[in-house]
Design a protein around this motif. Structure first.
Motif, PDB file in Angstrom:
ATOM      1  N   LYS A 192       3.246  10.244  -9.676  1.00 24.15           N
ATOM      2  CA  LYS A 192       2.483   9.976 -11.373  1.00 24.15           C
ATOM      3  C   LYS A 192       2.255  11.230 -11.039  1.00 24.15           C
ATOM      4  O   LYS A 192       2.043  12.136 -12.259  1.00 24.15           O
ATOM      5  CB  LYS A 192       1.732   9.282 -11.867  1.00 24.15           C
ATOM      6  CG  LYS A 192       2.093   8.456 -11.732  1.00 24.15           C
ATOM      7  CD  LYS A 192       1.417   6.701 -12.320  1.00 24.15           C
ATOM      8  CE  LYS A 192       1.831   5.293 -12.573  1.00 24.15           C
ATOM      9  NZ  LYS A 192       1.151   4.668 -13.120  1.00 24.15           N
ATOM     10  N   ALA A 193       1.627  11.818  -9.808  1.00 24.39           N
ATOM     11  CA  ALA A 193       0.559  12.773  -9.759  1.00 24.39           C
ATOM     12  C   ALA A 193       1.938  14.548 -10.154  1.00 24.39           C
ATOM     13  O   ALA A 193       1.802  15.385 -10.487  1.00 24.39           O
ATOM     14  CB  ALA A 193      -0.269  12.965  -8.703  1.00 24.39           C
TER      15      ALA A 193
ATOM     16  N   ARG B 221       0.491  -1.354   0.218  1.00 22.96           N
ATOM     17  CA  ARG B 221       0.033  -0.130  -0.181  1.00 22.96           C
ATOM     18  C   ARG B 221       1.091   1.677  -0.348  1.00 22.96           C
ATOM     19  O   ARG B 221       1.032   1.613  -0.501  1.00 22.96           O
ATOM     20  CB  ARG B 221      -0.852   0.053   1.208  1.00 22.96           C
ATOM     21  CG  ARG B 221      -2.281  -1.462   0.769  1.00 22.96           C
ATOM     22  CD  ARG B 221      -2.863  -0.434   2.548  1.00 22.96           C
ATOM     23  NE  ARG B 221      -3.557   0.632   2.212  1.00 22.96           N
ATOM     24  CZ  ARG B 221      -3.681   0.704   3.667  1.00 22.96           C
ATOM     25  NH1 ARG B 221      -4.035  -0.139   4.472  1.00 22.96           N
ATOM     26  NH2 ARG B 221      -4.866   1.822   3.680  1.00 22.96           N
ATOM     27  N   LYS B 222       2.035   1.234   0.624  1.00 21.92           N
ATOM     28  CA  LYS B 222       3.063   2.594   0.644  1.00 21.92           C
ATOM     29  C   LYS B 222       3.547   2.946   0.012  1.00 21.92           C
ATOM     30  O   LYS B 222       3.766   3.890  -1.070  1.00 21.92           O
ATOM     31  CB  LYS B 222       3.512   1.568   1.989  1.00 21.92           C
ATOM     32  CG  LYS B 222       4.929   3.227   2.274  1.00 21.92           C
ATOM     33  CD  LYS B 222       5.877   3.034   3.182  1.00 21.92           C
ATOM     34  CE  LYS B 222       6.676   4.257   3.589  1.00 21.92           C
ATOM     35  NZ  LYS B 222       8.317   3.714   4.472  1.00 21.92           N
ATOM     36  N   ALA B 223       4.415   1.787  -0.864  1.00 22.86           N
ATOM     37  CA  ALA B 223       4.650   1.459  -2.308  1.00 22.86           C
ATOM     38  C   ALA B 223       3.929   2.222  -3.867  1.00 22.86           C
ATOM     39  O   ALA B 223       4.261   3.283  -4.326  1.00 22.86           O
ATOM     40  CB  ALA B 223       5.293   0.388  -2.695  1.00 22.86           C
ATOM     41  N   ASP B 224       2.175   1.724  -3.405  1.00 22.72           N
ATOM     42  CA  ASP B 224       0.916   2.282  -4.067  1.00 22.72           C
ATOM     43  C   ASP B 224       0.967   3.664  -4.071  1.00 22.72           C
ATOM     44  O   ASP B 224       0.439   4.690  -5.177  1.00 22.72           O
ATOM     45  CB  ASP B 224       0.128   1.135  -4.275  1.00 22.72           C
ATOM     46  CG  ASP B 224       0.233  -0.128  -4.284  1.00 22.72           C
ATOM     47  OD1 ASP B 224       0.956  -0.115  -5.584  1.00 22.72           O
ATOM     48  OD2 ASP B 224      -0.717  -1.040  -3.973  1.00 22.72           O
ATOM     49  N   ARG B 225       0.840   3.760  -2.287  1.00 19.73           N
ATOM     50  CA  ARG B 225       0.795   5.649  -2.622  1.00 19.73           C
ATOM     51  C   ARG B 225       2.185   6.188  -3.332  1.00 19.73           C
ATOM     52  O   ARG B 225       1.685   7.446  -3.888  1.00 19.73           O
ATOM     53  CB  ARG B 225       0.444   5.436  -1.008  1.00 19.73           C
ATOM     54  CG  ARG B 225       0.289   6.890  -0.434  1.00 19.73           C
ATOM     55  CD  ARG B 225      -0.230   7.225   0.883  1.00 19.73           C
ATOM     56  NE  ARG B 225       1.016   6.855   1.926  1.00 19.73           N
ATOM     57  CZ  ARG B 225       1.017   5.172   2.175  1.00 19.73           C
ATOM     58  NH1 ARG B 225       0.375   4.863   2.438  1.00 19.73           N
ATOM     59  NH2 ARG B 225       1.566   5.185   3.527  1.00 19.73           N
TER      60      ARG B 225
END
Length: 79
Positions: free
Chosen positions: A70-71, A60-64
């Protein structure tokens, strides 16, 4: 979780007297619940549960972080 699901299905079949389960002993029908308890005891004592929880949190941390990059336009794959 699979043992618990199997136990509920077998219990329901035994109670409703469906198929061959109706003739089985109650010990056989209730055995998946005992196996579920043994599985959870082993998983907690061996650290399996904690390890899976940490892997999920790390993902979850890596995805966040990837979403934030990307943003900001800092994604890893530049042209």
């Amino acid at each position: 979780m699979y043992f618990l699901s199997a136990g509920v299905v077998l219990l329901l079949f035994k109670y409703l007297e469906v198929g061959p389960v109706a003739g089985w002993s109650w010990w056989v029908v209730l055995a998946p619940f005992g196996l579920a308890v043994l599985w959870w005891a082993w998983a907690d004592s061996s650290g399996y549960t904690r390890r899976k929880q940490m892997e999920k949190m790390d993902q979850r941390k890596a995805d966040r972080i990837e979403k934030q990059r990307k943003a900001l336009g800092l994604d890893r794959h530049r042209r």
